[in-house]
Design an enzyme around this catalytic site. Structure first.
Site, mmCIF file in Angstrom:
data_model
loop_
_atom_site.group_PDB
_atom_site.id
_atom_site.type_symbol
_atom_site.label_atom_id
_atom_site.label_comp_id
_atom_site.label_asym_id
_atom_site.label_seq_id
_atom_site.Cartn_x
_atom_site.Cartn_y
_atom_site.Cartn_z
ATOM 1 N N ARG A 152 0.708 -1.263 -0.340
ATOM 2 C CA ARG A 152 -0.004 0.428 0.238
ATOM 3 C C ARG A 152 1.403 1.045 -0.219
ATOM 4 O O ARG A 152 0.681 2.220 -0.051
ATOM 5 C CB ARG A 152 -0.915 -0.442 1.081
ATOM 6 C CG ARG A 152 -2.455 -0.676 1.517
ATOM 7 C CD ARG A 152 -3.383 -0.474 2.264
ATOM 8 N NE ARG A 152 -4.279 -1.542 2.550
ATOM 9 C CZ ARG A 152 -5.095 -1.030 2.640
ATOM 10 N NH1 ARG A 152 -5.603 0.035 2.103
ATOM 11 N NH2 ARG A 152 -6.062 -1.945 2.380
ATOM 12 N N TYR A 155 0.751 4.130 -2.428
ATOM 13 C CA TYR A 155 -0.207 5.142 -2.253
ATOM 14 C C TYR A 155 -0.282 6.211 -1.157
ATOM 15 O O TYR A 155 -0.099 7.382 -1.221
ATOM 16 C CB TYR A 155 -2.269 4.640 -2.019
ATOM 17 C CG TYR A 155 -2.960 5.418 -1.870
ATOM 18 C CD1 TYR A 155 -3.564 5.930 -3.467
ATOM 19 C CD2 TYR A 155 -3.835 5.323 -1.525
ATOM 20 C CE1 TYR A 155 -4.112 6.615 -3.566
ATOM 21 C CE2 TYR A 155 -4.606 6.249 -1.263
ATOM 22 C CZ TYR A 155 -4.909 7.079 -2.000
ATOM 23 O OH TYR A 155 -6.142 7.272 -2.534
ATOM 24 N N GLY A 158 2.806 7.333 -1.202
ATOM 25 C CA GLY A 158 2.576 8.691 -2.123
ATOM 26 C C GLY A 158 2.485 10.179 -1.198
ATOM 27 O O GLY A 158 2.250 10.925 -1.381
ATOM 28 N N LYS A 159 1.283 9.898 -0.922
ATOM 29 C CA LYS A 159 -0.191 11.165 0.120
ATOM 30 C C LYS A 159 0.209 11.866 0.923
ATOM 31 O O LYS A 159 0.360 12.665 0.577
ATOM 32 C CB LYS A 159 -1.183 9.973 0.284
ATOM 33 C CG LYS A 159 -2.446 9.589 -1.066
ATOM 34 C CD LYS A 159 -2.442 10.922 -2.046
ATOM 35 C CE LYS A 159 -3.773 10.374 -2.927
ATOM 36 N NZ LYS A 159 -4.652 11.272 -3.772
#
Ligand code: UDP
Length: 330
Positions: A152, A155, A158-159
């Site tokens: 995960r 994401y 990355g966020k």
């Protein structure tokens, strides 16, 4: 789009939440440029918008340099929303490098565009920044429990990087920013094959297939109807906060996946089988937003009851499935 009015850019505007946001802004009389690479979004989501004079669609990927068709508007953007990223675990893990670059490089490109335009910028971040949370419910001050090497991470991390970058642009007085942490959202215009729990269960229920429960179904989520989410994003964009900080946008009604399945079975009004699949790696055990800040600072809270939102979503999925079954040659 010919007028000299101010423009709002919605990156990811053909996606599930993005297309509802474009509709909401157009209905408010705003002129909207929708930027989307159509990777996980659906062009069908914006078909009804494309005929409107205040709407323009640009197909491009924010990982690449922004195209001339966006840059030519640079001086006119006053608001930039960044919703561009695959958001379902199945889809964002299909090309993890692209997911990471979309969040980091793509957000950087949009922040630079906001700086050049003098536009306010809103990043849609995610409850995934809390990872598998040790604090419950999750408050914005909680720093999270994220695996930076798991499937995960492209994401979640990355966020998290996108949030860091966004606040760096603010700290250096380059852009006025807002950050929303969106919790699980559902509603019409999700992809049927999105792989998320609500889309999966509804498609299965409507097709008479067993409902898939990952793990034992005791993990929890809190589901927010898309109309509520969009109102929250807009409120956040248009509000002046006493201090810059991320704001949770979600519905605090928490339920186990087993309870969600039971609700859908009751609504279907007939027996539907369930089957169990392995729990995905790093699947968070619990998730529920604390929305005190959104309530106090934005005057926002969700108003759509779960069953009402599910009913609308079921109806929309039903007609989509029907449409997909009809051969174009028939
Ligand atoms: N899930 C499930 N059945 C499905 C799809 C997902 O039980 O068909 C579970 C999944 O393991 C997770 C929860 O439902 O615990 C929500 O998953 P989703 O992919 O919708 O989003 P997430 O909140 O994990 O990002």
């Amino acid at each position: 789009m010919k007028t000299n009015k101010e423009l709002t850019l919605v990156a990811g505007g053909a996606g599930f939440i993005g297309s509802h946001l474009c509709r909401f802004l157009l209905d408010r009389g705003e002129q909207v440029v929708c930027l989307d690479n159509l990777q996980t979004s659906r062009e069908a989501n914006i078909l009804s918008l494309e005929g409107e004079s205040g709407f323009e669609f640009v197909e491009a990927d924010i990982v690449d340099p922004l195209p001339a068709s966006i840059l030519r508007h640079a001086g006119r953007f006053t608001r930039i929303y960044n919703l561009a990223c695959a958001a379902s675990p199945e889809l964002y893990q299909a090309d993890p490098e692209h997911t990471m670059l979309t969040n980091v490089l793509g957000t950087d490109r949009l922040l630079r565009l906001a700086e050049q335009s003098g536009a306010r910028f809103l990043l849609t971040s995610t409850s995934e920044v809390y990872g598998d949370p040790e604090m419950h419910p999750q408050r914005e001050s909680y720093r999270g429990n994220v695996s930076c090497t798991g499937p995960r991470a492209c994401y979640d991390e990355g966020k998290r990087a996108a949030e860091a970058l966004t606040f760096d642009f603010l700290r250096t007085s380059r852009v006025d920013v807002r950050v929303a942490r969106i919790f699980n959202t559902y509603g019409p215009q999700m992809r049927l094959d999105d792989g998320r729990v609500i889309s999966n269960l509804i498609c299965q229920a409507l097709s008479g297939e067993p409902l898939t429960i990952y793990g034992d179904g005791t993990q929890t989520r809190s589901f927010c109807y898309v109309g509520d989410t969009v109102r929250g994003l807009w409120r956040l964009m248009e509000s002046d906060l006493p201090e810059p900080q991320p704001i949770n946008i979600g519905n605090p009604q928490e339920l186990t996946i087993n309870e969600l399945v039971e609700t859908l079975r009751e609504m279907a009004g007939r027996p539907i089988e369930v089957c169990h699949r392995p729990l995905p790696t790093d699947d968070p055990r619990r998730r529920r937003p604390d929305i005190t800040l959104a309530h106090e600072l934005l005057g926002w809270k969700p108003t759509t009851p779960l069953r009402e939102g599910l009913r609308t979503t079921l109806t929309w999925f039903g007609s989509e499935l029907q449409r997909n079954r009809v051969s174009p040659l028939a």
